[in-house]
Design a protein around this motif. Structure first.
Motif, mmCIF file in Angstrom:
data_model
loop_
_atom_site.group_PDB
_atom_site.id
_atom_site.type_symbol
_atom_site.label_atom_id
_atom_site.label_comp_id
_atom_site.label_asym_id
_atom_site.label_seq_id
_atom_site.Cartn_x
_atom_site.Cartn_y
_atom_site.Cartn_z
ATOM 1 N N LEU A 1 0.777 -0.817 0.037
ATOM 2 C CA LEU A 1 -0.486 -0.144 0.042
ATOM 3 C C LEU A 1 0.958 0.970 0.008
ATOM 4 N N PHE A 2 0.540 2.584 -0.663
ATOM 5 C CA PHE A 2 1.648 3.949 -0.630
ATOM 6 C C PHE A 2 0.197 4.771 -0.198
ATOM 7 N N ALA A 3 1.268 5.299 0.156
ATOM 8 C CA ALA A 3 0.221 7.149 0.929
ATOM 9 C C ALA A 3 0.383 7.485 0.409
ATOM 10 N N ALA A 4 -0.421 8.961 0.661
ATOM 11 C CA ALA A 4 0.113 10.198 0.719
ATOM 12 C C ALA A 4 0.222 10.643 2.272
ATOM 13 N N GLN A 5 -0.858 9.857 2.535
ATOM 14 C CA GLN A 5 -0.502 10.331 4.402
ATOM 15 C C GLN A 5 -0.639 8.721 5.318
ATOM 16 N N THR B 1 0.029 -3.245 5.526
ATOM 17 C CA THR B 1 1.063 -2.379 5.729
ATOM 18 C C THR B 1 1.250 -1.102 5.389
ATOM 19 N N VAL B 2 1.866 0.131 5.180
ATOM 20 C CA VAL B 2 2.088 1.682 4.088
ATOM 21 C C VAL B 2 3.068 0.443 3.989
ATOM 22 N N PHE B 3 3.666 0.482 2.630
ATOM 23 C CA PHE B 3 4.986 -0.219 2.416
ATOM 24 C C PHE B 3 5.949 1.157 1.803
ATOM 25 N N ALA B 4 5.262 2.815 1.573
ATOM 26 C CA ALA B 4 5.770 4.264 1.169
ATOM 27 C C ALA B 4 5.123 4.941 1.543
ATOM 28 N N ALA C 1 8.966 -0.136 2.760
ATOM 29 C CA ALA C 1 10.642 0.435 2.116
ATOM 30 C C ALA C 1 11.391 0.371 3.024
ATOM 31 N N ASP C 2 12.781 0.192 2.680
ATOM 32 C CA ASP C 2 13.519 0.547 3.484
ATOM 33 C C ASP C 2 14.433 1.448 2.930
ATOM 34 N N GLY C 3 13.893 2.938 3.752
ATOM 35 C CA GLY C 3 13.750 4.008 3.025
ATOM 36 C C GLY C 3 12.456 4.723 1.682
#
Length: 190
Positions: free
Chosen positions: A1-5, A26-29, A75-77
């Motif tokens: 999942l990618f999220a702006a917030q 989870t929120v990946f990035a 994500a790592d970073g």
């Protein structure tokens, strides 16, 4: 999942056949601008097409690579820039072997960029060229995505499918769509 917030957790419910304990969301990035499409690279990392700035129609696009080495679903970073700049409005990223195809659906710069991966997945991508789609002025439906399918029995050969779209919803299109760049053709819409 990618999220702006930070998103509200997603929990599958409502169907007795679905065991919510089998899922972990989870929120990946986060903090990405318009991450419309992603694809998995051979090493398991994720390649994401997004806008480099906050304006989808004016900010150039870029491709970011994310890793999750500890497999915790995050994500790592912040991601590594693999290619920049692309035209604004990145709406599709697809991998075909060592090639990466990216659709930019900008109203006046609709194109499919073709990039090549390096020897290592971490190497920057190399721009090979693009297929520009020149639509008539009043063409409502444009190319936003594409599909890639490996050819059976032919190593490293792929068929690429993309739509042309119609000029409007209810009447046949009067004019065709011209392709330039790596392909020169005049295609019928609809």
């Amino acid at each position: 999942l990618f999220a702006a917030q930070t998103p509200t957790p997603i929990v599958p419910t409502g169907d007795a056949r679905v065991n919510a304990e089998d899922f972990r969301v989870t929120v990946f990035a986060s903090g990405l601008n318009f991450p419309y499409r992603l694809d998995r690279l051979p090493d398991g990392s994720i390649l994401v097409g997004a806008s480099a700035g906050p304006d989808f129609f004016r900010s150039p696009g870029h491709l970011l690579r994310f890793e999750d080495r500890d497999h915790d679903g995050v994500a790592d970073g912040q991601g590594h820039v693999m290619y920049w700049p692309l035209p604004p409005c990145v709406t599709c990223v697809r991998r075909a072997g060592s090639l990466i195809l990216v659709v930019s659906a900008h109203p006046i710069n609709n194109q499919i960029a073709i990039l090549r991966m390096g020897r290592r997945t971490t190497d920057p991508l190399t721009f090979l060229g693009s297929v520009r789609l020149h639509y008539p002025r009043r063409h409502e439906h444009r190319t936003f995505t594409l599909a890639v399918h490996p050819r059976a029995g032919e190593a490293d050969q792929y068929d690429v499918y993309f739509n042309i779209g119609s000029a409007n919803n209810f009447a046949p299109s009067a004019a065709g769509v011209k392709l330039t760049g790596l392909i020169h053709a005049q295609l019928d819409p609809d």
